[in-house]
Design an enzyme around this catalytic site. Structure first.
Site: not given
Length: 343
Positions: A16-17, A20, A170, A199, A201, A290
């Site tokens: 899903r991520d 990108h 995010s 979550h 990054h 983001y």
């Protein structure tokens, strides 16, 4: 405090991520292969949708190689023990998308809003609970709100029926102390039975450290991606996080070597470019931007000659949030005009 013996749920973001950096072009066969590998490695939850969630296919966010229905229908029958989740952003995904995902066998719905806009999630969270789904409230760009403000938003989502709340970095902007403060205060405010997730990054290389800090502060669900496949410098790399957890005695149920093989043999070969902390991804984390804006900024650089780093710094100054992708080109054009005037 020792975390030995603590059990957590690791939730995979690769499909899903990871859409990108792949510009939403993962094939059905790639989806199946990676999902089977994750399942065999013991990963209990796997997210499958367009990078921007159910219904994300659009001019603004990008058109995928296949529909959400096709991806979900390809993956779900392949799994022996793992469950599939889907992301939904109100305003992008609709209740009809939610019903479709449920009908196909999705067991978890994560309803995502900006960290100050939990009130727009009420309809979708309510329906998900009515359908009997594991229902997650997902507060994005959480670095932009104080711990006290996040408590208010988390309790709103809980009141709508969410049985799990996520604090979502995010932008990959947080440091471990930021995570500890936010997770800790939200954990104290929620009902004991409401689960809490994080979550991350890797834009400041803090994905693993922040995830461990989240577990120590009371989170029991952690997002990660095989080989870090995700927006920006990627999500928390799952194989590294699982290895660290194994060293610390945190129980994930995921086999370290098996997930390492998934990362190396299945995920790395499909990357269009290495997921790494280059200067632009670093700028995302440093400026609090983001993560999925990265490729948009790189495309604007190629089109207008404005360095992506400069564009990202400007987006951070403007405090743009997910859903404002159309403003990236506008910002680049404004910068071009400003430089022409100054020349």
């Amino acid at each position: 405090m020792s975390l030995a013996g603590k059990k957590i749920t690791v939730h995979d973001m690769s499909l899903r991520d990871g859409m990108h950096p792949k510009r939403h072009q993962i094939t059905l066969d790639q989806m199946r292969d990676i999902a089977r590998g994750l399942d065999a490695a013991g990963v209990p939850l796997i997210e499958v949708t367009h990078g921007d969630g159910l219904g994300g296919a659009s001019v603004n966010y990008g058109f995928p190689a296949h529909t959400d229905e096709a991806y979900l229908s390809a993956v779900i029958p392949e799994l022996k023990q793992a469950r599939v989740s889907a992301l939904l952003l109100p305003g992008i995904g609709t209740v009809e998308h939610l019903r479709m995902a449920h009908a196909l066998g999705v067991g978890t719905i994560r309803v995502a809003t900006h960290c100050t806009e939990a009130d727009v999630s009420e309809q979708h969270i309510g329906l998900a609970r009515t359908l009997g789904l594991d229902t997650v409230g997902f507060l994005m760009m959480a670095h932009m709100s104080s711990p006290a403000q996040l408590v208010v938003q988390a309790k709103l989502m809980e009141s709508y029926g969410a049985n799990c709340i996520y604090i979502t970095d995010s932008a990959g902007h947080m440091l471990p102390d930021d995570v500890t403060a936010r997770i800790g205060q939200v954990r104290d405010a929620l009902k004991p039975e409401t689960e809490l997730g994080f979550h991350g990054h890797h834009n400041l290389a803090m994905g693993v450290a922040n995830s461990v800090a989240a577990v120590a502060a009371g989170a029991n669900r952690i997002d990660a991606a095989a080989a870090g496949l995700g927006a920006g410098a990627g999500n928390t790399p799952m194989e590294v996080f699982v290895a660290v957890c194994d060293r610390m005695g945190i129980e994930t149920g995921v086999d370290v070597f098996a997930i390492s093989d998934v990362a190396e043999d299945l995920v790395v070969p499909i990357m269009d470019a290495p997921i790494r902390l280059d200067r632009d991804a670093l700028t995302l984390g440093y400026a609090g931007v983001y993560s999925s804006f990265l490729l948009f900024a790189k495309r604007a650089e190629a089109k207008y000659g404005i360095p992506a780093r400069d564009i990202l710094v400007e987006l951070g100054r403007q405090r743009l949030v997910g859903g404002q992708e159309d403003m990236i080109e506008d910002a680049a054009l404004t910068m071009v005009r400003a430089r022409e005037v100054a020349a």
